[in-house]
Design a protein around this motif. Structure first.
Motif, mmCIF file in Angstrom:
data_model
loop_
_atom_site.group_PDB
_atom_site.id
_atom_site.type_symbol
_atom_site.label_atom_id
_atom_site.label_comp_id
_atom_site.label_asym_id
_atom_site.label_seq_id
_atom_site.Cartn_x
_atom_site.Cartn_y
_atom_site.Cartn_z
ATOM 1 N N PHE A 19 4.568 -13.046 -5.143
ATOM 2 C CA PHE A 19 3.282 -12.360 -5.191
ATOM 3 C C PHE A 19 3.534 -10.907 -4.868
ATOM 4 O O PHE A 19 3.919 -10.570 -3.750
ATOM 5 C CB PHE A 19 2.319 -12.987 -4.167
ATOM 6 N N GLN A 20 3.352 -10.021 -5.873
ATOM 7 C CA GLN A 20 3.725 -8.620 -5.690
ATOM 8 C C GLN A 20 2.805 -7.689 -6.474
ATOM 9 O O GLN A 20 2.083 -8.118 -7.365
ATOM 10 C CB GLN A 20 5.178 -8.411 -6.144
ATOM 11 N N ALA A 21 2.899 -6.419 -6.123
ATOM 12 C CA ALA A 21 2.150 -5.388 -6.845
ATOM 13 C C ALA A 21 2.718 -5.267 -8.249
ATOM 14 O O ALA A 21 3.924 -5.306 -8.442
ATOM 15 C CB ALA A 21 2.233 -4.067 -6.111
ATOM 16 N N TRP A 22 1.841 -5.132 -9.252
ATOM 17 C CA TRP A 22 2.320 -5.037 -10.622
ATOM 18 C C TRP A 22 2.164 -3.647 -11.195
ATOM 19 O O TRP A 22 2.355 -3.418 -12.374
ATOM 20 C CB TRP A 22 1.651 -6.063 -11.534
ATOM 21 N N GLU A 23 1.863 -2.714 -10.387
ATOM 22 C CA GLU A 23 1.722 -1.331 -10.871
ATOM 23 C C GLU A 23 2.985 -0.534 -10.691
ATOM 24 O O GLU A 23 3.788 -0.718 -9.854
ATOM 25 C CB GLU A 23 0.584 -0.654 -10.117
#
Length: 144
Positions: free
Chosen positions: A140-144
């Motif tokens: 689960f991580q930032a996708w930007e």
């Protein structure tokens, strides 16, 4: 005197028989040619028929869960996830939005990214066919 020698000899014969019927270092009773027992072979084969699924967040900074799951070759990743974890999906079950109740909050640019054996597949989890021995990581991580 004869009785004492007879008892002494019987004692040593009993010890020799017990030592000959003992187990080898690995605990196997089958010592022919140092071959593993059938039970050990079955356990090793079963271990080969599993995948390891790791659930983490923030690029592996925090590990949430890890589970070794028995599969058959060609099992679909999404189905394995549904059977073994609490997940929620979007877009007709194509896109995982929550695993074990962890999902992005409104406006948060985070999501679930998965890799198999350290590489990101070109298909979604609903289409990915697993092979025994695969190591799957959902992060689960930032996708930007």
């Amino acid at each position: 005197m004869k009785q004492w020698l007879f008892r002494f000899g019987a004692f040593f014969i009993a010890i020799a028989l017990l030592a000959g019927c003992g187990t080898d270092e690995a605990g196997n009773t089958d010592t022919k040619n140092n071959q593993p027992s059938e039970n050990q072979e079955a356990q090793e084969e079963q271990a080969d028929e599993t995948v390891l699924i790791t659930i983490s967040k923030d690029d592996g900074a925090e590990y949430l869960h890890e589970k070794e799951i028995p599969i058959e070759e060609g099992a679909i990743l999404m189905e394995v996830m549904e059977e073994n974890f609490y997940i929620e999906t979007e877009q007709n079950g194509e896109f995982i939005t929550s695993i074990e109740r962890l999902s992005a909050k409104d406006g948060e640019k985070k999501g679930w990214i998965y890799t198999v054996n350290g590489e990101m597949p070109n298909v979604g989890a609903a289409e990915y066919k697993l092979k025994p021995g695969d190591k799957v990581v959902f992060d689960f991580q930032a996708w930007e």
